[in-house]
Design an enzyme around this catalytic site. Sequence first.
Site, short mmCIF file in Angstrom:
data_model
loop_
_atom_site.label_atom_id
_atom_site.label_comp_id
_atom_site.label_asym_id
_atom_site.label_seq_id
_atom_site.Cartn_x
_atom_site.Cartn_y
_atom_site.Cartn_z
N GLN A 114 0.82 -1.22 0.00
CA GLN A 114 0.00 0.00 0.00
C GLN A 114 0.86 1.27 0.00
O GLN A 114 0.47 2.28 -0.57
CB GLN A 114 -0.92 -0.03 1.24
CG GLN A 114 -2.13 0.87 1.14
CD GLN A 114 -3.29 0.24 0.39
OE1 GLN A 114 -3.60 -0.93 0.57
NE2 GLN A 114 -3.94 1.01 -0.46
N LYS A 129 -2.71 -0.94 6.74
CA LYS A 129 -3.69 -2.00 6.44
C LYS A 129 -4.12 -2.62 7.76
O LYS A 129 -3.38 -2.57 8.75
CB LYS A 129 -3.04 -3.08 5.56
CG LYS A 129 -4.03 -3.92 4.81
CD LYS A 129 -4.48 -3.23 3.52
CE LYS A 129 -5.59 -3.98 2.84
NZ LYS A 129 -5.83 -3.43 1.48
N GLY A 168 -12.42 -0.36 2.99
CA GLY A 168 -12.76 -1.76 2.80
C GLY A 168 -11.67 -2.56 2.12
O GLY A 168 -10.69 -2.02 1.60
N ASP A 169 -11.84 -3.87 2.12
CA ASP A 169 -11.01 -4.83 1.38
C ASP A 169 -11.85 -6.11 1.38
O ASP A 169 -13.08 -6.03 1.53
CB ASP A 169 -9.63 -5.02 2.05
CG ASP A 169 -8.63 -5.74 1.16
OD1 ASP A 169 -8.02 -5.10 0.30
OD2 ASP A 169 -8.47 -6.98 1.31
N THR A 212 -12.20 0.69 -7.92
CA THR A 212 -11.09 -0.24 -8.15
C THR A 212 -11.28 -0.97 -9.48
O THR A 212 -10.35 -1.07 -10.29
CB THR A 212 -10.96 -1.26 -6.99
OG1 THR A 212 -11.05 -0.55 -5.76
CG2 THR A 212 -9.66 -2.01 -7.06
P1 NDP Z 1 -14.72 -9.01 -1.84
O1 NDP Z 1 -14.79 -9.56 -0.49
O2 NDP Z 1 -15.76 -8.07 -2.32
O3 NDP Z 1 -14.64 -10.19 -2.91
C1 NDP Z 1 -13.60 -11.12 -2.86
C2 NDP Z 1 -13.82 -12.15 -3.95
O4 NDP Z 1 -12.67 -12.97 -4.06
C3 NDP Z 1 -14.97 -13.09 -3.65
O5 NDP Z 1 -15.53 -13.54 -4.86
C4 NDP Z 1 -14.28 -14.22 -2.91
O6 NDP Z 1 -14.97 -15.46 -2.95
C5 NDP Z 1 -12.98 -14.32 -3.67
N1 NDP Z 1 -11.95 -14.83 -2.77
C6 NDP Z 1 -11.54 -14.29 -1.59
N2 NDP Z 1 -10.62 -15.06 -1.00
C7 NDP Z 1 -10.46 -16.12 -1.83
C8 NDP Z 1 -9.63 -17.25 -1.77
N3 NDP Z 1 -8.80 -17.47 -0.72
N4 NDP Z 1 -9.71 -18.14 -2.81
C9 NDP Z 1 -10.55 -17.92 -3.86
N5 NDP Z 1 -11.36 -16.85 -3.95
C10 NDP Z 1 -11.30 -15.96 -2.96
O7 NDP Z 1 -13.27 -8.34 -1.95
P2 NDP Z 1 -12.73 -7.27 -2.99
O8 NDP Z 1 -13.35 -7.47 -4.32
O9 NDP Z 1 -12.81 -5.95 -2.35
O10 NDP Z 1 -11.18 -7.66 -3.04
C11 NDP Z 1 -10.64 -8.56 -4.01
C12 NDP Z 1 -9.15 -8.31 -4.13
O11 NDP Z 1 -8.92 -6.96 -4.56
C13 NDP Z 1 -8.33 -8.45 -2.85
O12 NDP Z 1 -7.05 -8.94 -3.17
C14 NDP Z 1 -8.22 -7.01 -2.34
O13 NDP Z 1 -7.09 -6.85 -1.52
C15 NDP Z 1 -8.06 -6.28 -3.66
N6 NDP Z 1 -8.38 -4.86 -3.64
C16 NDP Z 1 -9.57 -4.39 -3.18
C17 NDP Z 1 -9.85 -3.03 -3.23
C18 NDP Z 1 -11.16 -2.47 -2.79
O14 NDP Z 1 -11.32 -1.25 -2.90
N7 NDP Z 1 -12.10 -3.26 -2.33
C19 NDP Z 1 -8.86 -2.06 -3.74
C20 NDP Z 1 -7.66 -2.67 -4.26
C21 NDP Z 1 -7.44 -4.01 -4.19
P3 NDP Z 1 -15.71 -15.98 -1.61
O15 NDP Z 1 -16.94 -15.14 -1.51
O16 NDP Z 1 -15.98 -17.42 -1.88
O17 NDP Z 1 -14.76 -15.77 -0.47
O1 2IT Z 2 -5.92 -2.62 -1.41
C1 2IT Z 2 -6.44 -1.48 -1.47
O2 2IT Z 2 -5.91 -0.55 -2.06
C2 2IT Z 2 -7.74 -1.29 -0.81
N1 2IT Z 2 -8.27 -2.25 -0.26
C3 2IT Z 2 -8.38 0.06 -0.79
C4 2IT Z 2 -7.80 0.91 0.32
C5 2IT Z 2 -8.50 2.23 0.55
O3 2IT Z 2 -8.07 2.89 1.51
O4 2IT Z 2 -9.41 2.61 -0.18
#
Ligand code: NDP
Ligand code: 2IT
Length: 448
Positions: A114, A129, A168-169, A212
């Site tokens: 990050q 984080k 969130g994440d 994102t």
């Molecule tokens: P969500 O919780 O909204 O969705 C996560 C998705 O990934 C779900 O479909 C989930 O399936 C799947 N998933 C999670 N863990 C696993 C695993 N161990 N194996 C297989 N599938 C998995 O999270 P986000 O969409 O917010 O985040 C997804 C990724 O993007 C993460 O790496 C996060 O760090 C990154 N990210 C998020 C940001 C944000 O603003 N939200 C910004 C930048 C990066 P299931 O429901 O079955 O767990």
């Molecule tokens: O991995 C990421 O950049 C996030 N989960 C978003 C972080 C944020 O502060 O919006």
Amino acid sequence: MSEAKEYLANVRASLVKRDPNQPEFLEAVDNFFHTITPVLEEHPEYIQANLIERLIEPERAFQFRVPWVDDEGNVQVNRGFRVQFSAAIGPYKGGLRFHPSVNLSIVKFLGFEQIFKNSLTGLPIGGGKGGSDFNPKGKSDGEVMRFAQSFMTELQRHIGPDIDVPAGDIGVGGREIGYLYGQYRKIRGYQAGVLTGKGLSYGGSLARTEATGFGLLYFTQALLADQGESLDGKKIKVSGAGNVAIYAIQKAAELGATVLTASDSDGFVYDPNGIDYKIVQQIKEVERGRIKDYADRVDTAEYHEGSVWDFDLDYDIALPCATQNEIDGGRATRIAQNGATVVNCGSNMPCTPEAVEIFHKSDVLLGPAKAANAGGVAVSALEMSQNGERLSWTFEEVDQRLEKIMQNIYTESAGAAKQYGFGKDYLAGANIAGFKKVADAMFAQGVI
Ligand code: NDP
Ligand code: 2IT
């Protein structure tokens, strides 16, 4: 061995000794160390100031008890974490992850990444984080609320709009941010800028939910344009079905591409006609169901158990949007054999070191997470700005700024890669471009 290489080898050896049980953090540090030697060779004063050993040590890390009462009246205990990694260029900023796999190693890897991602946005935000090993899956709204309230009861003493701003994440979306914010406000009073990703009725920014996923596609558009190509007619494989995946699917379709897949941790759906993001959104965000349900609603879609990366398809671009290390060496080889030429990372660190190596050797262009998924945190920083000036911008205004930020991130990463002799190694370029600003700020501020 050059002085810079020897220095990095010594710092790494000491890290392995101090934190032998943090494999994800070590992986993130290795990804970074492999690429920054030329910057250290250019700035021997950074070695003199032992800047790298300071950089890999979080300024602060908290672990805390999170007790809560489930619907049956049982007392449950989870672990909470917040790692305040670096505030060299601005307040600590980064998401909270609620997933049973969360531990200090995972929070440190995410916090470390990050730092450079936030620097690349060009906005004044440092790196942090946090999260918990709480599993929101299958929990009632009341259970999620009581857990979130207990989590914030402890976290509130460590955060603030100019100190540390969580968001969130994985497992933390609009519902969770609402409960967390409510508890913060109850204890500390009104402070809109203490969290981002808030609901629109209480200080959230338009386009943060989409940011994102949209940003990932703006980055992809910029990368393709640089190769003389466009998204029009491209076939895309997406993993995940959460916040990042849903809005990546929406924007990809808007830009003329066809997204063939979406997945969760049980399996994936494949639809040659293109995944409809609205159905995924309904299943995941409203019903909190499984991706399997998609195939029950769409005739042309088929559901398979297992990882989407083990399924052969003919496609052009891979967008991993699920979790870390989802693509290992074997899967990377398969991606290249399937004909994909671009892998842009929506999830953080989705590729193992072997996978990164294979992509480089097979000329698959890799858009690293700290560049490609920076749109979320960039719009979080825009939410902080709006909260500070007590205004809210239109969707179009935020979206336009996001697009410009993602284009800049691509240009800076590609430019740094070229300038330092890494060709089209955008992982190296993003590391270098992100690191330079942080290093300059740390050096200017003395030994702290
Ligand atoms: P969500 O919780 O909204 O969705 C996560 C998705 O990934 C779900 O479909 C989930 O399936 C799947 N998933 C999670 N863990 C696993 C695993 N161990 N194996 C297989 N599938 C998995 O999270 P986000 O969409 O917010 O985040 C997804 C990724 O993007 C993460 O790496 C996060 O760090 C990154 N990210 C998020 C940001 C944000 O603003 N939200 C910004 C930048 C990066 P299931 O429901 O079955 O767990
Ligand atoms: O991995 C990421 O950049 C996030 N989960 C978003 C972080 C944020 O502060 O919006």
